[in-house]
Write an enzyme that holds these catalytic residues in place. Structure first.
Site, short mmCIF file in Angstrom:
data_model
loop_
_atom_site.label_atom_id
_atom_site.label_comp_id
_atom_site.label_asym_id
_atom_site.label_seq_id
_atom_site.Cartn_x
_atom_site.Cartn_y
_atom_site.Cartn_z
N ARG A 247 -22.07 -49.46 -2.68
CA ARG A 247 -22.30 -51.11 -3.02
C ARG A 247 -24.14 -50.58 -2.95
NH1 ARG A 247 -19.30 -53.62 -3.30
NH2 ARG A 247 -17.88 -55.19 -2.34
N GLU A 276 -28.53 -57.03 -7.01
CA GLU A 276 -27.49 -57.79 -8.22
C GLU A 276 -27.66 -59.01 -8.35
OE1 GLU A 276 -22.87 -56.00 -8.08
OE2 GLU A 276 -24.62 -54.10 -7.83
N HIS A 294 -21.53 -53.43 -12.27
CA HIS A 294 -19.87 -53.98 -11.01
C HIS A 294 -18.70 -54.06 -11.93
CE1 HIS A 294 -20.15 -54.72 -6.69
NE2 HIS A 294 -18.89 -54.76 -7.59
P1 NAD Z 1 -12.65 -47.88 2.89
O1 NAD Z 1 -13.14 -48.35 4.24
O2 NAD Z 1 -10.91 -47.40 2.99
O3 NAD Z 1 -13.10 -46.40 3.85
C1 NAD Z 1 -14.32 -46.71 3.68
C2 NAD Z 1 -14.50 -45.30 4.12
O4 NAD Z 1 -16.15 -44.85 5.05
C3 NAD Z 1 -14.13 -44.85 6.02
O5 NAD Z 1 -12.93 -44.26 6.04
C4 NAD Z 1 -14.98 -45.31 7.04
O6 NAD Z 1 -15.38 -44.01 8.09
C5 NAD Z 1 -16.28 -44.08 5.83
N1 NAD Z 1 -17.57 -44.49 6.35
C6 NAD Z 1 -18.33 -45.63 6.53
N2 NAD Z 1 -19.48 -45.34 7.03
C7 NAD Z 1 -19.61 -43.93 6.51
C8 NAD Z 1 -20.59 -43.49 7.48
N3 NAD Z 1 -21.99 -43.48 7.00
N4 NAD Z 1 -20.79 -42.32 6.74
C9 NAD Z 1 -19.52 -41.23 6.48
N5 NAD Z 1 -18.04 -42.07 5.96
C10 NAD Z 1 -18.81 -43.35 6.35
O7 NAD Z 1 -13.72 -48.52 1.65
P2 NAD Z 1 -12.72 -48.57 0.52
O8 NAD Z 1 -11.45 -49.02 0.22
O9 NAD Z 1 -12.28 -46.74 0.16
O10 NAD Z 1 -13.94 -48.71 -0.46
C11 NAD Z 1 -15.93 -47.44 -0.22
C12 NAD Z 1 -16.55 -48.53 -1.32
O11 NAD Z 1 -16.28 -49.18 -2.25
C13 NAD Z 1 -17.06 -49.88 0.00
O12 NAD Z 1 -18.14 -50.36 -0.72
C14 NAD Z 1 -16.18 -50.88 -0.98
O13 NAD Z 1 -17.21 -52.05 -1.46
C15 NAD Z 1 -16.71 -49.99 -2.44
N6 NAD Z 1 -15.41 -50.58 -3.50
C16 NAD Z 1 -16.78 -51.59 -4.93
C17 NAD Z 1 -16.07 -51.97 -5.98
C18 NAD Z 1 -16.57 -51.75 -7.32
O14 NAD Z 1 -15.93 -52.85 -8.30
N7 NAD Z 1 -17.69 -50.58 -7.61
C19 NAD Z 1 -14.81 -51.99 -5.47
C20 NAD Z 1 -13.43 -52.04 -4.50
C21 NAD Z 1 -14.49 -51.05 -3.48
#
Ligand code: NAD
Length: 322
Positions: A247, A276, A294
């Site tokens: 993000r 964005e 993105h």
């Molecule tokens: P998820 O919920 O499966 O995993 C996120 C993990 O981060 C969790 O295990 C949580 O405990 C951990 N976490 C939260 N805050 C933390 C911190 N400060 N320090 C350490 N760990 C922390 O999520 P995901 O599906 O793996 O997605 C991860 C990220 O990817 C999200 O921000 C999502 O919005 C982003 N994403 C981006 C795209 C893109 O197009 N670039 C697409 C999908 C998801």
């Protein structure tokens, strides 16, 4: 008849399942300002991130049973309000995990070998300045044997860990909740060759101090503070490579620009940005930055997974409520 408005589109894999279930699915995009007139006729709305489903809109739609988000983040939906009205909000966690992880590695490989810059300069100078460019890009690095810090060991983080291990990297993971994961490495097209590795998480500070590459896979942090700012960068190795496909705002962009200019950060791979869809020009054109707009989940495979996963949830829930 159940009527579904897929306002930001839907992959044919999902559309097929919904139509086979006997639902009417309308794909024509209704502009945001027209939704209060149109949406009250529908049982389900499917959105990506473009359409906003806010309280005032939800309140006008007593027929609405499900708000479905094709993707993960729910920032464009007033979830608590919807749920108080008895409307289910569903999304598709994990459906794009492999695609996002592969993009993160795309940026790592690009930065390790200057491909991002080479692709910018070769079209203009490749014929006249070949030898100088060859010299400019001659100090590449391998990923194998390097330390990869994975911040956030959720669904995407797990895929990044899996890929890093498969490449022979020293993978260190960080998570607020996850302590250890048994990671299966899948060998293509074999049933009997498998390898399972136990990965335990480590403290954030320890990982950012040791890593050559740091890749972020956490959600936006509620406190509005960047996870990686000036102080955190100061603790990192000289010449670290940072990747953000999670993000915008997780890395303080001013601190990043300073560190890129000084060389403390050797390269940054960015798929997401503050502000964005108008990222900072200085970042977009920086020679140490590999950029994409993105597109983490923008593959045929991820979109098919998302469509299918959404359709299955909608069918299951409607079977329970209609
Ligand atoms: P998820 O919920 O499966 O995993 C996120 C993990 O981060 C969790 O295990 C949580 O405990 C951990 N976490 C939260 N805050 C933390 C911190 N400060 N320090 C350490 N760990 C922390 O999520 P995901 O599906 O793996 O997605 C991860 C990220 O990817 C999200 O921000 C999502 O919005 C982003 N994403 C981006 C795209 C893109 O197009 N670039 C697409 C999908 C998801």
């Amino acid at each position: 008849m159940i009527k579904i408005l897929a306002n930001d589109g839907l992959h044919p894999a999902g559309l097929r399942l919904l139509q086979q279930a006997g639902y009417q699915v309308d794909l024509e995009r209704v502009p945001q300002e027209k939704l209060p007139e149109v949406l009250p006729d529908y049982d389900v709305i499917i959105v990506r991130s473009a359409t906003k489903v806010r309280e005032d809109l939800i309140a006008r739609c007593p027929r609405l049973k499900i708000i479905a988000r094709a993707g993960v983040g729910l920032d464009n939906i007033d979830v608590a309000f919807a749920e108080r009205q008895g409307i289910a909000v569903v999304n598709t966690p994990g459906a794009s995990a492999v695609s996002v992880a592969e993009l993160a590695f795309g940026h790592m490989f690009a930065l390790a070998r200057y491909l991002h810059l080479s692709n910018r300069l070769m079209p203009a100078e490749g014929r006249t300045n070949f030898k100088a460019l060859k010299k400019q890009f001659s100090s590449g690095m391998e990923l194998r044997g390097r330390t990869l810090g994975v911040i956030g060991f959720g669904k995407i983080g797990l895929e990044v860990v899996r890929m890093g291990l498969a490449l022979g990297m020293n993978v260190l993971a960080v998570d607020l909740r996850v302590e250890e994961v048994q990671v299966d490495l899948r060998i293509y097209d074999t049933n009997n060759v498998s390898l399972s590795v136990q990965v335990c998480t480590l403290p954030f500070e320890e990982v950012i101090r040791q890593a050559d590459f740091i890749s972020l896979h956490v959600p936006a942090q509620g406190n509005g503070k960047a996870l990686i700012g000036k102080e955190e960068i100061a603790k990192m190795k000289e010449g670290v490579i940072l990747i953000n496909t999670a993000r915008g705002g997780l890395i303080d962009e001013e601190a990043l620009l300073d560190a890129l200019n000084s060389g403390k950060v050797r390269g940054a791979g960015l798929d997401v940005f503050e502000g964005e869809p108008r990222p900072k020009q200085e970042l977009l054109e920086h020679p140490r930055v590999s950029v994409s707009p993105h597109i983490g989940a923008s593959t045929g495979e991820a979109q098919a997974n998302i469509g299918q996963m959404l359709a299955e949830q909608i069918i299951k829930r409607l079977a329970g409520v209609s």
